[in-house]
Design a protein around this motif. Sequence first.
Motif, short mmCIF file in Angstrom:
data_model
loop_
_atom_site.label_atom_id
_atom_site.label_comp_id
_atom_site.label_asym_id
_atom_site.label_seq_id
_atom_site.Cartn_x
_atom_site.Cartn_y
_atom_site.Cartn_z
N ILE A 1 0.84 -1.20 0.00
CA ILE A 1 0.00 0.00 0.00
C ILE A 1 0.88 1.25 0.00
O ILE A 1 0.63 2.21 -0.74
CB ILE A 1 -0.93 -0.01 1.23
CG1 ILE A 1 -1.93 -1.16 1.13
CG2 ILE A 1 -1.66 1.32 1.37
CD1 ILE A 1 -2.71 -1.41 2.42
N ASN A 2 1.94 1.23 0.80
CA ASN A 2 2.85 2.38 0.87
C ASN A 2 3.60 2.60 -0.44
O ASN A 2 3.77 3.75 -0.88
CB ASN A 2 3.87 2.17 2.00
CG ASN A 2 3.23 2.15 3.38
OD1 ASN A 2 2.10 2.58 3.56
ND2 ASN A 2 3.95 1.63 4.35
N ALA A 3 4.03 1.51 -1.06
CA ALA A 3 4.84 1.61 -2.27
C ALA A 3 4.01 1.91 -3.52
O ALA A 3 4.49 2.58 -4.44
CB ALA A 3 5.64 0.33 -2.48
N PHE A 4 2.76 1.42 -3.53
CA PHE A 4 1.94 1.54 -4.74
C PHE A 4 0.56 2.10 -4.39
O PHE A 4 -0.46 1.39 -4.47
CB PHE A 4 1.82 0.17 -5.42
CG PHE A 4 3.14 -0.52 -5.63
CD1 PHE A 4 4.08 -0.01 -6.51
CD2 PHE A 4 3.47 -1.67 -4.91
CE1 PHE A 4 5.31 -0.63 -6.69
CE2 PHE A 4 4.69 -2.30 -5.09
CZ PHE A 4 5.62 -1.77 -5.98
N PRO A 5 0.50 3.38 -4.02
CA PRO A 5 -0.77 3.96 -3.57
C PRO A 5 -1.82 4.08 -4.65
O PRO A 5 -3.00 4.35 -4.35
CB PRO A 5 -0.35 5.34 -3.05
CG PRO A 5 0.90 5.66 -3.80
CD PRO A 5 1.61 4.36 -3.98
N ARG A 6 -1.45 3.87 -5.92
CA ARG A 6 -2.42 3.97 -7.02
C ARG A 6 -2.70 2.61 -7.66
O ARG A 6 -3.13 2.54 -8.81
CB ARG A 6 -1.92 4.98 -8.06
CG ARG A 6 -1.83 6.42 -7.54
CD ARG A 6 -1.33 7.37 -8.60
NE ARG A 6 0.08 7.11 -8.93
CZ ARG A 6 0.72 7.69 -9.95
NH1 ARG A 6 0.09 8.53 -10.73
NH2 ARG A 6 1.99 7.41 -10.17
#
Length: 332
Positions: free
Chosen positions: A124-129
């Motif tokens: 979630i932190n690395a790929f918020p989109r």
Amino acid sequence: MFDTRANILLCGCGAVGTMAAVALERSGCAAVTAVLRSNFSVVEQKGFTIDSVDHGRLTGWHPSYIARSVENAMKHGPFQFIVIALKALPDIYSIPELIAPAVTPFESTIVLIQNGIGIEQPFINAFPRSTILSGVSMIGAHQLSSGVIRHDRSDILHLGPIYNASISREKEDELAALFSSLYTSGGASCLLTENITWMRWKKLVWNASFNSVCAMTGLDSGAIIDAGGVETIIRPVMDKINSIAKASGHTLPDGIQQLMIDSMPREMHFRPSMLVDVERGNPMEIEVIVGNPLRIAQELGCETPILRMIYEHLKLVQWRIRRAKTGSRLQK
């Protein structure tokens, strides 16, 4: 942007990952590019040899493409789904860093088929989109040797979205349903759930107890039972995981401890994954199976002396394994 067939990158082609690849490919609606490490040369030359309760005997089987790394796999992209079946070892490597080149914002959906609790946050932190689908596998599958797999308990994957405020819930539900359809069409079973975290806690009742204690002692599940370890350590650990789950808002079924104990009759003499890792000199998933629930308990103000003892013991074993692999002294 994508072909008619779902284009899928799969990282982690051990027993669980390979059986996921088989199910997805056999749907006829997916092309899987599998990233292989130690077994690349064997699979390239001979394919996989699989004895499967779901798919029968497969000789010389391989997915649509294989690659030695994510970077090498990119020529087969872009990827609609990126399936992670690697062991969750945040103390050893960063999977988000590993897959970052393959992730297309708003287009690539990340599917986690891994053990443990709290595994989703780094993604979630690395790929918020990106949409994150979290999966709990209830399969029985073992890699007997490089490229040789025995699959002896049907593949059932519980799957649910970790909802992202930047993406509509409707779209994320559609993506989960699409992946579930692909997986099930290939001869396995993928069950959608609205509360995948609850399912993770349920599986953790077994993993944090039997898996961890077997790794600590070198005993299989049957030997643990014979030695009287169920009442002295297994059940107390299960009780604690159950109480942490409840404190975090996830009430597990009454009698979950006995249900999990009964699932391991002594005659099985089952050797869980962490015990196998110790025997093979491989790192164990201690952070996501023991460390994360321990940290959650601390945040909630729960006392966890038995879980702390197990965690600190396993960290020492992990240190020994890592030192043997590096051939040098490690700092804490």
